[in-house]
Design an enzyme around this catalytic site. Structure first.
Site, PDB file in Angstrom:
ATOM      1  N   SER A  93       0.830  -1.211   0.000  1.00  0.00           N
ATOM      2  CA  SER A  93       0.000   0.000   0.000  1.00  0.00           C
ATOM      3  C   SER A  93       0.868   1.265   0.000  1.00  0.00           C
ATOM      4  CB  SER A  93      -0.895   0.019   1.238  1.00  0.00           C
ATOM      5  OG  SER A  93      -1.720  -1.125   1.272  1.00  0.00           O
TER       6      SER A  93
HETATM    7  N1  SAH Z   1      -0.676  -4.780   4.317  1.00  0.00           N
HETATM    8  C1  SAH Z   1      -0.055  -5.055   3.045  1.00  0.00           C
HETATM    9  C2  SAH Z   1      -0.974  -4.722   1.877  1.00  0.00           C
HETATM   10  C3  SAH Z   1      -0.820  -5.696   0.747  1.00  0.00           C
HETATM   11  S1  SAH Z   1      -2.063  -5.653  -0.482  1.00  0.00           S
HETATM   12  C4  SAH Z   1       1.303  -4.361   2.928  1.00  0.00           C
HETATM   13  O1  SAH Z   1       1.646  -3.550   3.815  1.00  0.00           O
HETATM   14  O2  SAH Z   1       2.042  -4.648   1.993  1.00  0.00           O
HETATM   15  C5  SAH Z   1      -3.342  -6.663   0.193  1.00  0.00           C
HETATM   16  C6  SAH Z   1      -3.031  -8.119   0.455  1.00  0.00           C
HETATM   17  O3  SAH Z   1      -4.269  -8.750   0.829  1.00  0.00           O
HETATM   18  C7  SAH Z   1      -2.496  -8.911  -0.732  1.00  0.00           C
HETATM   19  O4  SAH Z   1      -1.257  -9.450  -0.375  1.00  0.00           O
HETATM   20  C8  SAH Z   1      -3.546 -10.006  -0.948  1.00  0.00           C
HETATM   21  O5  SAH Z   1      -2.998 -11.242  -1.336  1.00  0.00           O
HETATM   22  C9  SAH Z   1      -4.202 -10.101   0.424  1.00  0.00           C
HETATM   23  N2  SAH Z   1      -5.558 -10.680   0.433  1.00  0.00           N
HETATM   24  C10 SAH Z   1      -6.536 -10.566  -0.499  1.00  0.00           C
HETATM   25  N3  SAH Z   1      -7.648 -11.265  -0.138  1.00  0.00           N
HETATM   26  C11 SAH Z   1      -7.355 -11.845   1.081  1.00  0.00           C
HETATM   27  C12 SAH Z   1      -8.078 -12.705   1.960  1.00  0.00           C
HETATM   28  N4  SAH Z   1      -9.323 -13.133   1.708  1.00  0.00           N
HETATM   29  N5  SAH Z   1      -7.467 -13.101   3.106  1.00  0.00           N
HETATM   30  C13 SAH Z   1      -6.188 -12.703   3.398  1.00  0.00           C
HETATM   31  N6  SAH Z   1      -5.453 -11.903   2.586  1.00  0.00           N
HETATM   32  C14 SAH Z   1      -6.024 -11.475   1.437  1.00  0.00           C
END
Ligand code: SAH
Length: 214
Positions: A64
């Site tokens: 993000s």
């Molecule tokens: N907090 C992260 C944001 C990554 S983007 C950071 O600081 O980098 C969001 C993430 O949510 C992705 O890695 C994606 O694979 C995950 N995601 C999507 N659907 C999900 C679900 N149902 N359960 C757990 N993770 C999920």
């Protein structure tokens, strides 16, 4: 991995930038000074790691924007010892910010590749959150209830199981919406179990997917 004065200088600039955009929680700003964001990106992005941008982190997912991470964290009102559930470990940057603030963090990621990669980096930095490869829609019943819940992917709706796993007095921050943009929702659970909901602007996240979709 190297963290030198140049990286620290870039972090200081980033902290000034997010301060200018309205982040005033000193705990959040201190954590942004402390956590080396470039460790979470591929080496080719080291220079850009401290610009306010999102980046590919593998498996079609993104880390993000720094401002988004700071904003969601500030909305949670994190305290030392807060027990926090994060949905979407991704790169592990947000997880590390919460750990740096002294929270007890539980984080779930549904992409195995990212779960493994972020586990390695977080461990290298010396943080000790509980990480799980699984489906965020289920929450983490073994460790409920949580003081705070942070969802870092765009949810098509607010999952009931997450509301159930929030402690009375607790706060949940979750971007809600299908498609490219989501509206940031803050949900506060009252002591009597009722909820108060408010909206806090438009953001853009990768989608929160069901366990079987890829
Ligand atoms: N907090 C992260 C944001 C990554 S983007 C950071 O600081 O980098 C969001 C993430 O949510 C992705 O890695 C994606 O694979 C995950 N995601 C999507 N659907 C999900 C679900 N149902 N359960 C757990 N993770 C999920």
């Amino acid at each position: 991995m190297i963290d030198n004065y140049r990286h620290k200088g870039l972090r200081k600039k980033l902290v000034e930038e997010i301060t200018g955009k309205g982040i005033e929680d000193q705990g959040v700003l201190d954590a942004f000074m402390a956590v080396p964001r470039h460790y979470f990106l591929d080496a080719v992005f080291t220079e850009q790691a401290y610009s306010n941008m999102a980046f590919q982190i593998g498996a079609g997912q993104t880390i993000s924007h720094p401002f988004t991470v700071a904003f969601q964290t500030q909305m949670l009102q994190v305290k030392k010892g807060s027990k926090i559930l994060e949905i979407g470990t991704g790169s592990g940057f947000q997880t590390s910010i919460l750990c740096e603030m002294g929270a007890k963090v539980y984080s779930i990621e549904r992409q195995k590749e990212l779960y493994l990669k972020s586990s390695r980096i977080i461990t290298k930095l010396g943080y000790t959150p509980k990480l799980k490869y699984g489906d965020g829609y289920e929450g983490w019943p073994t460790y409920e209830p949580f003081d705070k819940i942070i969802v870092t992917c765009g949810a098509p709706f607010i999952p009931q199981k997450l509301l159930d796993q929030l402690k009375p007095g607790g706060r949940m921050i979750i971007p809600v919406g299908e498609g490219k943009d989501q509206v940031m929702h803050l949900i506060v659970k009252n002591e009597d179990g009722s909820f108060e909901e408010s909206e806090h602007g438009v953001f853009s996240f990768v989608p929160m997917l069901k366990s079987k979709e890829k």
